[in-house]
Enzyme design. Structure first.
Site, PDB file in Angstrom:
ATOM      1  N   LYS A 115       3.374 -17.485   5.205  1.00 37.35           N
ATOM      2  CA  LYS A 115       3.447 -18.911   5.536  1.00 37.35           C
ATOM      3  C   LYS A 115       4.760 -19.240   6.234  1.00 37.35           C
ATOM      4  CE  LYS A 115       2.064 -20.033   1.435  1.00 37.35           C
ATOM      5  NZ  LYS A 115       1.794 -20.733   0.172  1.00 37.35           N
ATOM      6  N   GLU A 132       0.743 -22.392  -3.361  1.00 33.39           N
ATOM      7  CA  GLU A 132       1.948 -23.207  -3.320  1.00 33.39           C
ATOM      8  C   GLU A 132       1.765 -24.141  -2.119  1.00 33.39           C
ATOM      9  OE1 GLU A 132       5.300 -20.615  -3.214  1.00 33.39           O
ATOM     10  OE2 GLU A 132       6.679 -22.285  -2.926  1.00 33.39           O
ATOM     11  N   ARG A 145      -2.375  -7.075  -1.424  1.00 32.82           N
ATOM     12  CA  ARG A 145      -2.476  -8.116  -0.415  1.00 32.82           C
ATOM     13  C   ARG A 145      -3.305  -7.608   0.739  1.00 32.82           C
ATOM     14  NH1 ARG A 145       1.656 -11.961  -1.178  1.00 32.82           N
ATOM     15  NH2 ARG A 145       1.502 -13.032   0.800  1.00 32.82           N
TER      16      ARG A 145
HETATM   17  P1  ATP Z   1       2.907 -16.302   1.731  1.00 31.81           P
HETATM   18  O1  ATP Z   1       3.677 -15.033   1.617  1.00 31.81           O
HETATM   19  O2  ATP Z   1       2.055 -16.384   2.937  1.00 31.81           O
HETATM   20  O3  ATP Z   1       3.762 -17.523   1.553  1.00 31.81           O
HETATM   21  P2  ATP Z   1       2.166 -16.590  -0.975  1.00 31.81           P
HETATM   22  O4  ATP Z   1       1.649 -15.481  -1.789  1.00 31.81           O
HETATM   23  O5  ATP Z   1       3.546 -17.049  -1.232  1.00 31.81           O
HETATM   24  O6  ATP Z   1       1.894 -16.263   0.525  1.00 31.81           O
HETATM   25  P3  ATP Z   1       0.767 -18.639  -2.370  1.00 31.81           P
HETATM   26  O7  ATP Z   1       0.442 -20.017  -1.952  1.00 31.81           O
HETATM   27  O8  ATP Z   1       1.727 -18.442  -3.462  1.00 31.81           O
HETATM   28  O9  ATP Z   1       1.254 -17.861  -1.074  1.00 31.81           O
HETATM   29  O10 ATP Z   1      -0.557 -17.828  -2.652  1.00 31.81           O
HETATM   30  C1  ATP Z   1      -1.651 -18.283  -3.413  1.00 31.81           C
HETATM   31  C2  ATP Z   1      -2.439 -17.085  -3.842  1.00 31.81           C
HETATM   32  O11 ATP Z   1      -2.909 -16.351  -2.716  1.00 31.81           O
HETATM   33  C3  ATP Z   1      -1.588 -16.130  -4.661  1.00 31.81           C
HETATM   34  O12 ATP Z   1      -2.318 -15.740  -5.806  1.00 31.81           O
HETATM   35  C4  ATP Z   1      -1.342 -14.976  -3.737  1.00 31.81           C
HETATM   36  O13 ATP Z   1      -1.228 -13.783  -4.445  1.00 31.81           O
HETATM   37  C5  ATP Z   1      -2.593 -14.988  -2.854  1.00 31.81           C
HETATM   38  N1  ATP Z   1      -2.318 -14.385  -1.542  1.00 31.81           N
HETATM   39  C6  ATP Z   1      -1.377 -14.759  -0.651  1.00 31.81           C
HETATM   40  N2  ATP Z   1      -1.375 -13.949   0.414  1.00 31.81           N
HETATM   41  C7  ATP Z   1      -2.358 -13.029   0.207  1.00 31.81           C
HETATM   42  C8  ATP Z   1      -2.856 -11.917   0.950  1.00 31.81           C
HETATM   43  N3  ATP Z   1      -2.332 -11.595   2.132  1.00 31.81           N
HETATM   44  N4  ATP Z   1      -3.878 -11.206   0.433  1.00 31.81           N
HETATM   45  C9  ATP Z   1      -4.421 -11.548  -0.747  1.00 31.81           C
HETATM   46  N5  ATP Z   1      -3.995 -12.579  -1.499  1.00 31.81           N
HETATM   47  C10 ATP Z   1      -2.986 -13.333  -1.036  1.00 31.81           C
HETATM   48 MG    MG Z   2       4.068 -17.723  -3.323  1.00 34.61          MG
END
Ligand code: ATP
Ligand code: MG
Length: 580
Positions: free
Chosen positions: A292, A56, A282
């Site tokens: 983020k 995102e 995760r």
């Molecule tokens: P955040 O909680 O930091 O905002 P998010 O999951 O909302 O993270 P996205 O941009 O939606 O961020 O994530 C893109 C991809 O990265 C998704 O498939 C998500 O599952 C994966 N991802 C995000 N954080 C992790 C993590 N800590 N470990 C493994 N994969 C991750």
């Molecule tokens: Mg997300």
């Protein structure tokens, strides 16, 4: 808009476009995703595998995303498939072009290349809207006028079923009309939503008539003002996967409860393919935060110097700190993938970069806490240059030139006026070797008025270059720099940003309370002359001190600034030893 119709098995663009770098680092440590895909391929259930990385664009990528990138790009690479980059851009209010650019740069820097063009979920807005109309026509979606609070209240809880909205049984024509008018912007934000009509009593709350579209009168970075409604993540993700012919939609465990919904949409809609969602845990790392939202807070409150501050666990921060792409891929591999939630010790990250730099970083000398030494038997016009190896085991790194002059700098920590027994460095009347040079003896200590040591007067034993002195053993070796030729440098000693190993453990407390006040200590050091033209991002081992990286911003502006990547001490190896 037309939908590309891809089937999983055969695509005319073939699998040849996957040129992801980093293959040499993609070890074969077994993990459940690799095992699963391998057995699907062996049984003929899967042929070409297609994955996607779906960030995102609402912030910079962090170390957790590096894991997801490594998983998605790495598996595609390992099994000769493809990986797409698709921005999950359904929330225009929080998204920005700057993030889109930074994310692409980070993925490239890690050594991966997505297959085909950069994709956006917003590319599919027309198709998604047509599919929403399809659901309405089938009686499987309706426009709801309940407010967000009412919707929450009607939804029920884990122990109580939800109640149907009074608008649930609107007729198809009315729904189609309202939906179209929502799209055109006739209604205010929050006044209406489109919901799927599934089951208000479903044990899985995600199936209690989830929201498909919300009204948002926001400008979108890709679609401008074309849309006044935006699809939800759930209504977007699986269908985007299907449109792109994704075979394996790999995501983190928080989406596990959404999988029935993911599958429901694929079952109800005339999608061109049936991707499958598989979840993994995760990755979390201690002494840091990987969200983020929290990272953005650190940036917005100026706790750090931007998203790429070397203390940030962002990919760009790690890069600026001196991490290499190979070390981050190695770290991902070392920590593997599983379905069990886990917190990785940051010492493992340090281990990954230390072992890379141990082999690959050229050596240099830099004195961080300078103490002047006058070599009394070296004349002022003495001119001698030691040609010393760039790396003890890497002839390909050539040599560097270390001039010896009458005045030199050594580190204050390498001298003690009253040394304890096992102190093998410099002390009054004691000898020590200047690294790559001669043995010197401290003859006199000169102090200032305040009692601080100002200068040491030492004499050189010229008969000790590359050999032991006559009749005695000199154990200690210290680093040094010519005072005449040394170059002043700013050295930024970075440490963990948080003192607590789980800074955001307590949901009600402010994670900023755990900030480490000494996460950055800046000192003025003196480096050997060869560092005068360090390139931005050049990495070095400062001998006896640690690993450092020329700051990419400062060095580009012509300032010599070095960031400490990691110390020399290998604490992870020690931990492992202890654990047997
Ligand atoms: P955040 O909680 O930091 O905002 P998010 O999951 O909302 O993270 P996205 O941009 O939606 O961020 O994530 C893109 C991809 O990265 C998704 O498939 C998500 O599952 C994966 N991802 C995000 N954080 C992790 C993590 N800590 N470990 C493994 N994969 C991750
Ligand atoms: Mg997300």
């Amino acid at each position: 808009m037309s939908v590309e119709s891809h089937t999983n098995a055969k695509r005319d663009d073939g699998g040849a476009e996957s040129h992801n770098a980093g293959a040499e680092n993609q070890h074969e440590a077994p993990n459940f995703l690799r095992n699963q895909i391998r057995s699907e391929i062996e049984s003929g259930q899967a042929t070409t595998i297609v994955t996607r990385f779906p960030p995102e664009p609402n912030g910079y990528l962090h170390i957790g995303h590096a894991k997801s990138i490594w998983v998605n790009f790495g598996l595609a690479e390992q099994f000769g498939g493809r990986c797409h980059l698709r921005f999950d851009d359904t929330n225009p209010a929080k998204e920005e072009q700057a993030y889109i650019d930074a994310i692409q740069e980070d993925i490239h820097w890690l050594g991966y290349q997505w297959s085909g063009a950069v994709r956006f979920a917003s590319d599919y807005f027309d198709q998604l809207y047509a599919w929403a109309q399809h659901l309405v026509r089938e009686g499987k979606a309706y426009v709801d006028d309940l407010s967000p609070d009412e919707i929450r209240e009607y939804r029920g809880t884990l122990t109580e079923p939800g109640r149907p909205s009074p608008y649930r049984d609107r007729g198809v024509d009315e729904n189609l009309d309202l939906l179209e008018r929502m799209r055109l912007g006739e209604f205010g934000e929050g006044t209406k939503v489109l919901r799927a009509r599934i089951d208000m009593a479903a044990p899985n709350i995600n199936l209690r008539d989830p929201i498909l579209y919300r009204i948002r009168h926001a400008e979108h970075h890709q679609t401008g003002d074309a849309w006044k409604i935006y699809p939800s993540y759930d209504f977007t993700h699986g269908q985007s996967d299907a449109i792109e012919g994704i075979t394996h939609s790999l995501c983190t465990l928080e989406f596990e409860d959404h999988r029935p919904l993911y599958e429901w949409f694929l079952a109800q809609l005339p999608v061109p393919a049936k991707p499958r969602q598989t979840e993994f845990a995760r990755m979390n790392v201690n002494y840091t935060v990987t969200s983020k939202r929290k990272l953005k807070l650190l940036v917005d409150q100026n706790v750090v110097d931007g998203w790429d501050d070397p203390r940030m666990p962002t990919i760009s921060g790690l890069r600026r700190r001196g991490y290499t792409p190979a070390s981050l891929r190695k770290f991902c591999d070392m920590t593997g993938v599983s379905r069990a939630a886990n917190v990785v010790d940051i010492a493992m990250l340090h281990f990954a970069i230390r072992s890379d730099l141990e082999d690959n970083a050229p050596r240099a000398m830099c004195v961080l806490n300078p103490l002047k030494v006058v070599l009394t038997n070296v004349t002022a016009d003495h001119h001698e240059v030691f040609e010393v190896p760039g790396h003890p085991a890497r002839e390909d790194m050539g040599t560097r030139r270390m001039p010896l002059t009458r005045e030199i700098w050594i580190d204050r920590d390498d001298f003690m006026e009253e040394p304890p027994k096992k102190f093998f460095r410099l002390a009054p009347g004691k000898e020590v070797r200047l690294r790559n040079g001669y043995v010197i003896r401290c003859d006199e200590v000169v102090k200032g008025e305040d009692g601080d040591i100002e200068t040491l007067y030492c004499s050189v034993d010229f008969d000790t270059l590359g050999k032991n002195p006559e009749g005695r053993k000199v154990k200690g070796v210290i680093h040094w720099v010519s005072a005449e030729y040394g170059v002043p440098v700013e050295v930024r000693l970075y440490d963990n940003l948080f003192l607590d190993e789980a800074p955001d453990r307590d949901k009600d407390a402010d994670f900023l309370e755990h900030l480490n006040p000494e996460s950055l200590v800046t000192v003025e050091g003196i480096a050997e002359p060869s560092l005068a033209d360090a390139e931005p991002e050049a990495r070095y081992q400062f001998e006896r001190v640690g690993y450092f990286c020329a700051d990419r911003h400062a060095c580009r502006d012509g300032r010599l600034v070095f960031n400490r990547t990691v110390g020399l001490k290998d604490s992870w190896a020690k931990i492992q030893k202890k654990q047997g």
